[in-house]
Design a protein around this motif. Structure first.
Motif, short mmCIF file in Angstrom:
data_model
loop_
_atom_site.label_atom_id
_atom_site.label_comp_id
_atom_site.label_asym_id
_atom_site.label_seq_id
_atom_site.Cartn_x
_atom_site.Cartn_y
_atom_site.Cartn_z
N PHE A 290 0.84 -1.20 0.00
CA PHE A 290 0.00 0.00 0.00
C PHE A 290 0.87 1.25 0.00
N CYS A 291 1.92 1.26 0.83
CA CYS A 291 2.82 2.42 0.88
C CYS A 291 3.55 2.62 -0.44
N CYS A 294 1.12 4.02 -3.00
CA CYS A 294 0.88 5.45 -2.78
C CYS A 294 2.03 6.30 -3.32
N VAL A 297 2.04 6.22 -7.26
CA VAL A 297 0.95 7.05 -7.80
C VAL A 297 1.29 8.53 -7.65
N ALA A 298 1.85 8.91 -6.50
CA ALA A 298 2.20 10.31 -6.27
C ALA A 298 3.28 10.79 -7.24
N ARG A 319 2.29 16.36 0.11
CA ARG A 319 1.31 15.49 0.76
C ARG A 319 1.89 14.09 1.01
N VAL A 320 2.71 13.61 0.07
CA VAL A 320 3.32 12.29 0.24
C VAL A 320 4.33 12.31 1.38
N LEU A 323 2.37 12.05 4.45
CA LEU A 323 1.86 10.69 4.61
C LEU A 323 2.96 9.74 5.09
N SER A 324 4.18 9.99 4.62
CA SER A 324 5.30 9.12 5.02
C SER A 324 5.58 9.25 6.52
N TYR A 387 9.82 6.33 -0.71
CA TYR A 387 9.59 7.74 -0.40
C TYR A 387 10.78 8.63 -0.72
#
Length: 403
Positions: A290-291, A294, A297-298, A319-320, A323-324, A387
């Motif tokens: 999932f991470c 995300c 996609v970002a 935003r990413v 989220l991280s 990330y």
């Protein structure tokens, strides 16, 4: 010449017994010494009445399979070399009676032993252990009664006598008044916010633009608070799973209000384990993928926005990064748990070797090897990616985009 005593003159000749009679040894003695004085024994030994050997142990000691007396706390998992239990000063087994023996010891509630021959008694990180040899509460099973059988779920309500979580019957599950109130409040607040935003969209956007600095500061403060509480919850959770001593009840209740920050839906939603019960490996795969999804996609959206020369493309990466901060602590902890196993003594050569985070997974075989390989790969990927494309170039990307 033979002399006759005065006593013989008055009472006649002394009558001697034809046979000698030796009294049996009393308790705690072996003729003619006490057990505590014997060179081959010591102060921890005693004897039953009439015994010709030191065949019992004093209080707070037990006799092992080799006939040696050992202090009772040496059985408790976490004991040091002096037999003092590091996790708890209370004994894990009842040695209050003289003559306690390993095979008949009563294991206390909150502790678990594989069988009556084992020299190790383990503290349970939950409220499923009733005491006795491999005796679990209804619905629980496995080493240290650590997982719930089908039709039961891990309840967040503490057991009455042990303060830990326990397996509750799915057929009898009920939502508490607090949970119902929180769900009702969350649904009502969400509906009201959506209605308000739809009706006052332009004014709301204008207000957020005029107060963006204050809102950014507020967002950073909330993020710091979230990560702080998340760290506390995860540290205590890891402490309990490792067999550590239970936290004070008030502190546990305080942290329970913030259990949602651990990003554990099955553990946060009451009765969720009745619907789905994935093992640790499955949860780890879902969480990490999932991470990664995300992040991918970002990065893809950011690339598209950049090609369209959108001046706000950098906000996607922002935003990413936020989220991280929320996801990386629980994901990193989950990855590290894949490498931690625990061995339970069951008087066999290898014992019971299971994953500490999930006792349904044995630390051997194809499933464990596959999980170990996957966790090793994730341990390499997450510090470097996914990330990194969003965090390391973040400042440069924002500056370049604005210019």
């Amino acid at each position: 010449m033979r002399f006759i005593s005065t006593n013989q003159l008055l009472n006649g000749p002394v009558k001697r017994p034809t046979t000698s009679k030796i009294e049996a040894p009393s308790a705690g003695m072996v003729t003619p010494y006490r057990c505590s004085s014997e060179a081959d024994y010591g102060e921890e030994y005693t004897s039953t009445e009439g015994s010709s050997t030191c065949n019992a142990c004093v209080r707070d000691y037990f006799m092992d399979l080799d006939g040696r007396c050992q202090i009772c706390t040496s059985l408790c998992d976490g004991s040091d070399t002096n037999g003092i239990n590091a996790a708890s000063k209370t004994q894990c087994a009842d040695c209050s009676q003289v003559g306690s023996v390993l095979t008949t010891l009563k294991v206390q509630s909150g502790w678990w032993r594989a069988n009556e021959m084992s020299m190790h008694i383990y503290r349970c990180a939950n409220g499923n252990c009733k005491g006795g040899n491999s005796t679990c509460r209804e619905g629980s099973n496995g080493p240290a009664c650590s997982y719930c059988r089908g039709g039961f779920y891990q309840s967040q309500k503490a057991a009455e006598d042990n303060g830990g979580f326990h397996c509750a019957d799915c057929a009898k599950r009920q939502l508490s008044a607090m949970t119902i109130a929180m769900l009702a409040f969350a649904m009502t607040a969400t509906i009201m916010l959506l209605f308000f935003f739809k009706k006052h969209k332009k004014q709301f956007l204008r207000w957020t633009h005029n107060n963006r600095i204050a809102l950014n500061t507020l967002g950073d403060t909330i993020t710091v608070l979230w990560v702080t509480m998340q760290t506390l919850v995860l540290v205590v959770q890891n402490h309990k799973e490792a067999g550590g001593k239970n936290m004070p009840s008030n502190y546990d209740r305080f942290l329970s209000f913030f259990s949602f920050v651990s990003i554990d839906l099955l553990g946060t939603i009451p009765g969720a384990g009745c619907v789905i019960q994935p093992n640790f490996f499955q949860s780890l795969v879902c969480m990490t993928l999932f991470c990664i999804a995300c992040a991918l996609v970002a990065v893809a959206l950011h690339t598209v926005k950049q090609r369209q020369k959108d001046p706000d493309a950098w906000k996607i990466l922002k935003r990413v990064v936020w989220l991280s901060k929320i996801l990386l602590p629980p994901v990193s902890l989950a990855i590290s748990k894949a490498f931690r196993c625990k061995n339970y003594d069951d008087v066999t050569d290898n014992g019971i070797n299971v994953l500490l985070a999930d006792h349904t997974i044995t630390c051997e075989g194809d499933t464990y090897n596959a999980m170990l390989a996957y966790a090793s790969l994730m341990a390499i990927i997450f510090p470097v990616s996914p990330y990194t494309p969003c965090t390391l170039p973040y400042t440069y990307t924002c500056t370049a985009t604005k210019e």
